[in-house]
Motif scaffolding. Structure first.
Motif, PDB file in Angstrom:
ATOM      1  N   ILE A 108      -0.181  -7.419   0.040  1.00  0.00           N
ATOM      2  CA  ILE A 108      -0.459  -6.904  -1.306  1.00  0.00           C
ATOM      3  C   ILE A 108       0.827  -6.299  -1.868  1.00  0.00           C
ATOM      4  O   ILE A 108       1.421  -5.407  -1.261  1.00  0.00           O
ATOM      5  CB  ILE A 108      -1.577  -5.833  -1.258  1.00  0.00           C
ATOM      6  CG1 ILE A 108      -2.881  -6.464  -0.762  1.00  0.00           C
ATOM      7  CG2 ILE A 108      -1.784  -5.196  -2.628  1.00  0.00           C
ATOM      8  CD1 ILE A 108      -3.999  -5.474  -0.518  1.00  0.00           C
ATOM      9  N   PRO A 109       1.288  -6.752  -3.028  1.00  0.00           N
ATOM     10  CA  PRO A 109       2.584  -6.289  -3.547  1.00  0.00           C
ATOM     11  C   PRO A 109       2.577  -4.855  -4.077  1.00  0.00           C
ATOM     12  O   PRO A 109       3.584  -4.167  -4.007  1.00  0.00           O
ATOM     13  CB  PRO A 109       2.891  -7.287  -4.677  1.00  0.00           C
ATOM     14  CG  PRO A 109       1.573  -7.859  -5.073  1.00  0.00           C
ATOM     15  CD  PRO A 109       0.718  -7.843  -3.849  1.00  0.00           C
ATOM     16  N   ASP A 110       1.452  -4.392  -4.607  1.00  0.00           N
ATOM     17  CA  ASP A 110       1.373  -3.045  -5.184  1.00  0.00           C
ATOM     18  C   ASP A 110       1.195  -2.026  -4.052  1.00  0.00           C
ATOM     19  O   ASP A 110       0.188  -2.029  -3.342  1.00  0.00           O
ATOM     20  CB  ASP A 110       0.206  -2.970  -6.165  1.00  0.00           C
ATOM     21  CG  ASP A 110       0.203  -1.678  -6.964  1.00  0.00           C
ATOM     22  OD1 ASP A 110       0.256  -0.596  -6.349  1.00  0.00           O
ATOM     23  OD2 ASP A 110       0.153  -1.747  -8.210  1.00  0.00           O
ATOM     24  N   SER A 111       2.166  -1.120  -3.894  1.00  0.00           N
ATOM     25  CA  SER A 111       2.147  -0.179  -2.763  1.00  0.00           C
ATOM     26  C   SER A 111       0.975   0.793  -2.843  1.00  0.00           C
ATOM     27  O   SER A 111       0.421   1.195  -1.808  1.00  0.00           O
ATOM     28  CB  SER A 111       3.468   0.602  -2.705  1.00  0.00           C
ATOM     29  OG  SER A 111       3.687   1.299  -3.923  1.00  0.00           O
ATOM     30  N   ILE A 112       0.561   1.170  -4.067  1.00  0.00           N
ATOM     31  CA  ILE A 112      -0.557   2.109  -4.209  1.00  0.00           C
ATOM     32  C   ILE A 112      -1.860   1.433  -3.804  1.00  0.00           C
ATOM     33  O   ILE A 112      -2.681   2.013  -3.076  1.00  0.00           O
ATOM     34  CB  ILE A 112      -0.634   2.635  -5.662  1.00  0.00           C
ATOM     35  CG1 ILE A 112       0.619   3.455  -5.986  1.00  0.00           C
ATOM     36  CG2 ILE A 112      -1.892   3.467  -5.871  1.00  0.00           C
ATOM     37  CD1 ILE A 112       0.708   3.928  -7.414  1.00  0.00           C
ATOM     38  N   VAL A 113      -2.063   0.215  -4.271  1.00  0.00           N
ATOM     39  CA  VAL A 113      -3.265  -0.542  -3.896  1.00  0.00           C
ATOM     40  C   VAL A 113      -3.278  -0.774  -2.391  1.00  0.00           C
ATOM     41  O   VAL A 113      -4.315  -0.623  -1.731  1.00  0.00           O
ATOM     42  CB  VAL A 113      -3.311  -1.894  -4.647  1.00  0.00           C
ATOM     43  CG1 VAL A 113      -4.482  -2.742  -4.160  1.00  0.00           C
ATOM     44  CG2 VAL A 113      -3.413  -1.673  -6.149  1.00  0.00           C
ATOM     45  N   ARG A 114      -2.117  -1.103  -1.849  1.00  0.00           N
ATOM     46  CA  ARG A 114      -2.007  -1.344  -0.407  1.00  0.00           C
ATOM     47  C   ARG A 114      -2.383  -0.086   0.376  1.00  0.00           C
ATOM     48  O   ARG A 114      -3.121  -0.153   1.365  1.00  0.00           O
ATOM     49  CB  ARG A 114      -0.579  -1.780  -0.075  1.00  0.00           C
ATOM     50  CG  ARG A 114      -0.406  -2.320   1.329  1.00  0.00           C
ATOM     51  CD  ARG A 114       0.938  -2.992   1.498  1.00  0.00           C
ATOM     52  NE  ARG A 114       2.052  -2.091   1.298  1.00  0.00           N
ATOM     53  CZ  ARG A 114       3.003  -2.252   0.374  1.00  0.00           C
ATOM     54  NH1 ARG A 114       2.981  -3.295  -0.425  1.00  0.00           N
ATOM     55  NH2 ARG A 114       3.996  -1.379   0.253  1.00  0.00           N
ATOM     56  N   SER A 115      -1.899   1.048  -0.073  1.00  0.00           N
ATOM     57  CA  SER A 115      -2.184   2.316   0.604  1.00  0.00           C
ATOM     58  C   SER A 115      -3.678   2.633   0.560  1.00  0.00           C
ATOM     59  O   SER A 115      -4.259   3.095   1.554  1.00  0.00           O
ATOM     60  CB  SER A 115      -1.382   3.438  -0.052  1.00  0.00           C
ATOM     61  OG  SER A 115      -1.679   4.680   0.532  1.00  0.00           O
ATOM     62  N   ALA A 116      -4.293   2.367  -0.594  1.00  0.00           N
ATOM     63  CA  ALA A 116      -5.731   2.634  -0.732  1.00  0.00           C
ATOM     64  C   ALA A 116      -6.532   1.753   0.228  1.00  0.00           C
ATOM     65  O   ALA A 116      -7.504   2.206   0.852  1.00  0.00           O
ATOM     66  CB  ALA A 116      -6.167   2.383  -2.169  1.00  0.00           C
ATOM     67  N   TYR A 117      -6.131   0.505   0.380  1.00  0.00           N
ATOM     68  CA  TYR A 117      -6.826  -0.406   1.289  1.00  0.00           C
ATOM     69  C   TYR A 117      -6.641   0.018   2.744  1.00  0.00           C
ATOM     70  O   TYR A 117      -7.558  -0.121   3.569  1.00  0.00           O
ATOM     71  CB  TYR A 117      -6.338  -1.839   1.089  1.00  0.00           C
ATOM     72  CG  TYR A 117      -7.120  -2.600   0.044  1.00  0.00           C
ATOM     73  CD1 TYR A 117      -8.491  -2.803   0.191  1.00  0.00           C
ATOM     74  CD2 TYR A 117      -6.495  -3.128  -1.077  1.00  0.00           C
ATOM     75  CE1 TYR A 117      -9.220  -3.505  -0.747  1.00  0.00           C
ATOM     76  CE2 TYR A 117      -7.215  -3.836  -2.039  1.00  0.00           C
ATOM     77  CZ  TYR A 117      -8.579  -4.011  -1.865  1.00  0.00           C
ATOM     78  OH  TYR A 117      -9.305  -4.708  -2.803  1.00  0.00           O
ATOM     79  N   ILE A 118      -5.459   0.523   3.093  1.00  0.00           N
ATOM     80  CA  ILE A 118      -5.223   0.978   4.473  1.00  0.00           C
ATOM     81  C   ILE A 118      -6.158   2.132   4.814  1.00  0.00           C
ATOM     82  O   ILE A 118      -6.770   2.179   5.896  1.00  0.00           O
ATOM     83  CB  ILE A 118      -3.751   1.403   4.662  1.00  0.00           C
ATOM     84  CG1 ILE A 118      -2.842   0.163   4.626  1.00  0.00           C
ATOM     85  CG2 ILE A 118      -3.568   2.141   5.985  1.00  0.00           C
ATOM     86  CD1 ILE A 118      -1.364   0.493   4.601  1.00  0.00           C
TER      87      ILE A 118
END
Length: 648
Positions: A409-419
């Motif tokens: 996922i390129p968006d770091s905020i979205v990626r963090s939320a998914y983690i």
């Protein structure tokens, strides 16, 4: 040929926001609109559309122009074709003379293929509606699938007669060439029997005896066909469908079935449903869900994803619940995530596909079912890979697969939320997931770095001679010329000098274009590029016309090169709000133009001094040396004077 008056009428009626909005999902951004650029892999909206200037421009790749330029580039069509597209959109009648045989022969293969496909689409549809066999066999098939007449018309469905050369013979009778019937894939050639030396090779209809599903591209042009076998021969036969082969106008991995019929609904709903087959799309449209497309049996490609991303970032994969449907959903998830899409998955109950489910439910019921049962990709993978798994190794492999999906996922905020969500759902320490995610990201970056190095080494071996260095006189001249022509395009009609006395004793005002032209004529100067000289000349010629506005004239110019150049030069590097727009005073504009003209002369004289020096070093004869010395002294005097005026 289209006359100038009709062209003006078309351009006056055109709204570039409407035109670009047919192909790009635009959002209001101040006084302009923005969207993802359709001409390069755009991650963030960098494509600007200005309703006031009637131009578009990408700040990343530089593509843009007026509505005609946009259509030409996007649809790969000619200037007249783009005008016809706009005329059709705005219901403007075009009177054109019949093309001669020679002109018809000169039309491009691409255009000819589109023409042949359009005719074939109408031919198949007419057979379905009016031919005895078409109604008895083809229409009966669509009736058996519950497809209404209005949907048949909407998707231009058709039927191909069972005779193997029916279309080929009719096409020849209409004057279409064998060459284009073969290139489009409508027919293929069967060589003559070797035992009959006088026999000719024969054209065979590819879709004979099949129900026809035309493929329309995003602008509504027929690019290909799908044909389904209808009789009992389909039993036990894997290949029920035959599709057009790839051609100059059709690449299956770049097209989506139903995109033309769905694009407005996709923008309206800000979401798209991805299904597998033609009938799935058609049934959902008939049910009332129109924001649906199909990749029709091919693996989802990055081109198809980027096409969808122009209209929305929200996608639901809507597949059968069988093994093939699960495999299709798994196959496309990571690629969608990598392209910045928000992915949800819905596998329909056993025994149902989108076609059968749509026929049993209303649009409201179907939509509600999707809302209630779709899951994000984490839940989908969790249910699929971890359900009933107790073995620690297999569980670790499943978790790694989920984390790998998150890492792309390129968006770091979205990626963090998914983690964080993963850690909660999988009952795994969040720090562990972050560490593993970072390993995947680092590995991907390293691979990208190595690939970039390989590309660089390859380019180095093919590297041409070194270009002219920075800040050379040639480069300086090009820069000043570009800024000067920019002033002519932006402000060419604005008066900067008043009360100039002519030879006849009259007093006139000079606008920017006239002042530059006057200055050039005094010193016998000209731009180094022909296109710049043409722009200056046209600006001067039209200056006397009432209501002439240089910017509008050149950005809407019929010459594509001029309109695209003008668009690039009128677009500011930074888009300001209306209250912060730069105001150009008459005095400030005049000072700017005068300074540019001085710069232009200064660089030219400087270059001439260098040329004289070079010639002097070549030891010419005494008479020529004397001429050069005198010329040098005169040029140097001018150079010093220009330097003083410029403060150098």
């Amino acid at each position: 040929m289209i006359d100038r008056a009709t062209i003006d009428k078309i351009l006056d009626a055109t709204n570039i926001v409407d035109v670009v909005g047919e192909f790009v999902n635009l959002r209001k951004a101040g006084v302009n609109y923005k969207g993802l650029c359709p001409f390069h892999d755009d991650k963030t909206p960098s494509f600007m559309v200005s309703p006031s200037k009637q131009i578009c421009h990408c700040f990343a790749c530089g593509e843009g122009g007026n509505a005609v330029n946009f259509l030409m580039k996007h649809e790969q069509i000619t200037y007249p074709e783009a005008l016809r597209w706009l005329a059709k959109k705005y219901n403007i009648e075009i009177q054109e003379r019949e093309l001669t045989d020679e002109e018809k022969r000169e039309q491009s293969d691409r255009e000819s293929m589109f023409i042949v496909n359009e005719w074939a689409c109408q031919y198949f549809h007419e057979i379905l509606q009016n031919d005895v066999d078409g109604q008895a066999i083809g229409k009966q098939y669509f009736r058996s699938r519950g497809i209404r007449d209005d949907i048949i018309k909407k998707f231009q469905l058709g039927f191909a007669l069972n005779k193997r050369d029916a279309l080929a013979n009719e096409a020849k009778r209409k004057g279409y060439k064998d060459e284009y019937l073969i290139k489009t894939g409508l027919c293929y050639q069967r060589e003559a029997n070797s035992q009959q030396p006088n026999a000719n090779s024969q054209l065979i209809d590819r879709f004979a005896g099949r129900a026809i599903f035309p493929w329309l591209n995003v602008s509504g042009k027929v690019v290909a066909f799908g044909g389904r076998k209808l009789d009992s021969a389909t039993k036990g036969v894997q290949q029920k469908y035959v599709n057009s082969p790839d051609s100059e106008i059709y690449h299956k991995e770049r097209e989506l079935y139903g995109i033309y019929q769905a694009k407005k609904a996709i923008v309206k709903e800000d979401a798209v449903y991805m299904v597998e087959g033609y009938t799935d799309v058609i049934a959902m449209h008939q049910c009332g869900l129109e924001n649906v497309v199909a990749n029709s049996g091919t693996a989802l490609s990055v081109y198809q994803i980027r096409l969808l991303r122009r209209f929305t970032q929200n996608i639901t994969l809507l597949y059968d619940g069988d093994e093939a449907g699960i495999h299709a959903a798994m196959r496309g998830t990571d690629m969608l995530l990598q392209e910045g899409m928000n992915v949800k998955v819905l596998l329909l109950p056993d025994g149902d596909d989108p076609d059968s489910f749509a026929r049993k439910h209303t649009a409201t019921e179907f939509k509600q079912y999707i809302e209630d049962h779709q899951t994000d990709f984490i839940q989908f993978k969790t249910d699929l890979l971890l359900k009933g798994v107790k073995d620690p190794i297999k569980r670790a492999e499943a978790i790694n697969s989920i984390v790998r999906s998150v890492s792309v996922i390129p968006d770091s905020i979205v990626r963090s939320a998914y983690i964080t969500d993963c850690a909660r759902r999988l009952e795994v320490d969040e720090r562990t997931l972050i560490t593993q995610t970072n390993k995947y990201i680092a590995g991907d970056k390293e691979e990208q770095r190595k690939e970039a190095e390989r590309d660089a080494r390859q380019q180095e071996t093919q590297k041409p001679a070194e270009p002219i260095g920075l800040h050379t006189p040639q480069e300086q001249t090009a820069t000043v010329e570009r800024i000067l022509i920019q002033q002519i395009i932006r402000h060419g009609d604005e008066v900067i000098v008043k009360g100039v006395e002519t030879q006849d004793g009259d007093f006139i005002d000079l606008n920017v274009a006239q002042y530059v032209d006057y200055s050039f004529n005094c010193d016998n100067l000209a731009f180094g590029q022909d296109i710049y000289n043409r722009i200056l000349q046209e600006a001067v010629e039209h200056s006397a016309e009432e209501g002439f506005k240089a910017e509008a004239y050149f950005t809407q110019h019929p010459d594509v090169d001029i309109s695209q150049l003008a668009t690039r030069l009128v677009v500011d590097d930074y888009q300001l709000g209306k209250g912060f727009e730069m105001k150009h005073t008459e005095q400030g504009l005049r000072q700017n133009v005068e300074h540019l003209l001085l710069d232009f002369r200064y660089i030219i004289v400087q270059q001439r001094l260098k040329d004289i020096n070079r010639e002097l070093k070549e030891h010419p004869d005494a008479n020529r040396m004397k001429e050069l010395v005198n010329e040098y002294m005169e040029a140097n005097k001018i150079f010093q004077q220009l330097g003083k005026e410029l403060g150098r």
